[in-house]
Design a protein around this motif. Sequence first.
Motif, PDB file in Angstrom:
ATOM      1  N   LYS A 119       0.873  -1.099  -0.004  1.00 45.74           N
ATOM      2  CA  LYS A 119      -0.007  -0.030  -0.117  1.00 45.74           C
ATOM      3  C   LYS A 119       0.962   1.018   0.087  1.00 45.74           C
ATOM      4  O   LYS A 119       1.810   1.112   0.495  1.00 45.74           O
ATOM      5  N   ARG A 168      -1.177   6.756   0.824  1.00 42.81           N
ATOM      6  CA  ARG A 168      -2.484   6.970   0.965  1.00 42.81           C
ATOM      7  C   ARG A 168      -3.280   5.770   1.276  1.00 42.81           C
ATOM      8  O   ARG A 168      -4.558   5.897   1.237  1.00 42.81           O
ATOM      9  N   GLU A 217      -3.493   3.127  -0.262  1.00 40.75           N
ATOM     10  CA  GLU A 217      -4.212   2.328  -1.553  1.00 40.75           C
ATOM     11  C   GLU A 217      -3.420   1.027  -1.929  1.00 40.75           C
ATOM     12  O   GLU A 217      -2.439   1.127  -2.006  1.00 40.75           O
ATOM     13  N   SER A 277      -7.314  -0.081 -12.372  1.00 37.42           N
ATOM     14  CA  SER A 277      -8.710   0.531 -12.309  1.00 37.42           C
ATOM     15  C   SER A 277      -9.535  -0.132 -13.151  1.00 37.42           C
ATOM     16  O   SER A 277     -10.878  -0.570 -13.073  1.00 37.42           O
ATOM     17  N   LYS A 296      -6.508   5.932 -13.088  1.00 35.73           N
ATOM     18  CA  LYS A 296      -6.029   6.268 -11.774  1.00 35.73           C
ATOM     19  C   LYS A 296      -4.814   7.239 -11.698  1.00 35.73           C
ATOM     20  O   LYS A 296      -4.243   7.682 -10.540  1.00 35.73           O
TER      21      LYS A 296
END
Length: 306
Positions: free
Chosen positions: A38, A41, A43, A164, A220
């Motif tokens: 990750k 942030r 993500e 994405s 993204k």
Amino acid sequence: MSPNIVYDANGLPRIRLTEPNGSSAEVLLYGGQVVSWKNERREELLFMGSKAIWKPPKAIRGGIPVCFPQFGNLGSLEQHGFARNKMWSLDSDPSPLPPAKNQSSVDLILKSTEEDLKTWPRSFELRLRISLSAGKLILIPRVRNTDNKPLSFMFALRNYLSVSDISEVRVEGLETLDYFDNLMRRERFTEQADAITFDGEIDRVYLTSPAKIAIIDHEKKRTVVLRKDGMPDSGVWNPWDKKAKALPDLRDEDYKTMLCVDSAAIENSIVLKPFEEWTGYQELSTVSSSYCSGQLDPRKVVQGIH
């Protein structure tokens, strides 16, 4: 300092790496497999199959599995070899690598067992250092031949990247290269496109690929840069809809949010003399990309100008 080992809900020992900017990674001793990375942030940058089977002896779909000593079905062993189905150990002697002075690294080792020697009569030590720093995840695999006869093997780090929408992704750095197409009985072709884009199943091994490859995710606005050394080939795989439906550890729609781009040595096996060692290197990093608005030229990412 010993890494912090926790046991997850499936009873598998897991090591969590963190760094001051907030990024993190999680590594299983089972398979020596990174299962999460990750960014600051929080993500998730790696794809994990939502129906992944987290129970030995099954391989876990997603993250970064280690394919050793064979890739795919190119040999007499199980798919992608046995390293991803074995319990690894913490490596107390990672020399000759310099000692990892921070807690964001872990050194793992897998040694041949009597059971392995029955199916693959070769004696080896496979080591893996996983290091996390701001915006980067580095894997350094090493294989030592502990036998008195030559050792020949294939090797790959299969990177399941979270995207994405696969139809919005392009891969740069593999254009003009020759590749084996596993959907066409491993026939050899030459890539004609300026970049690889996706509108159907793909299962290829690009040969003698460059040290840097850029995976550009338009939606993204993020580019993952793969740098590698000692692994001259690159696998690219996405099962698309029909194959995803046939795989028990993928949901029907999972193929849309994943892409595998591998660092690999496949076309020519690595051959080690007795007691010789091979070292590879892989670095994944992210570039905040406004490529859609033309502010980032992906070729500059590939050439390292950025």
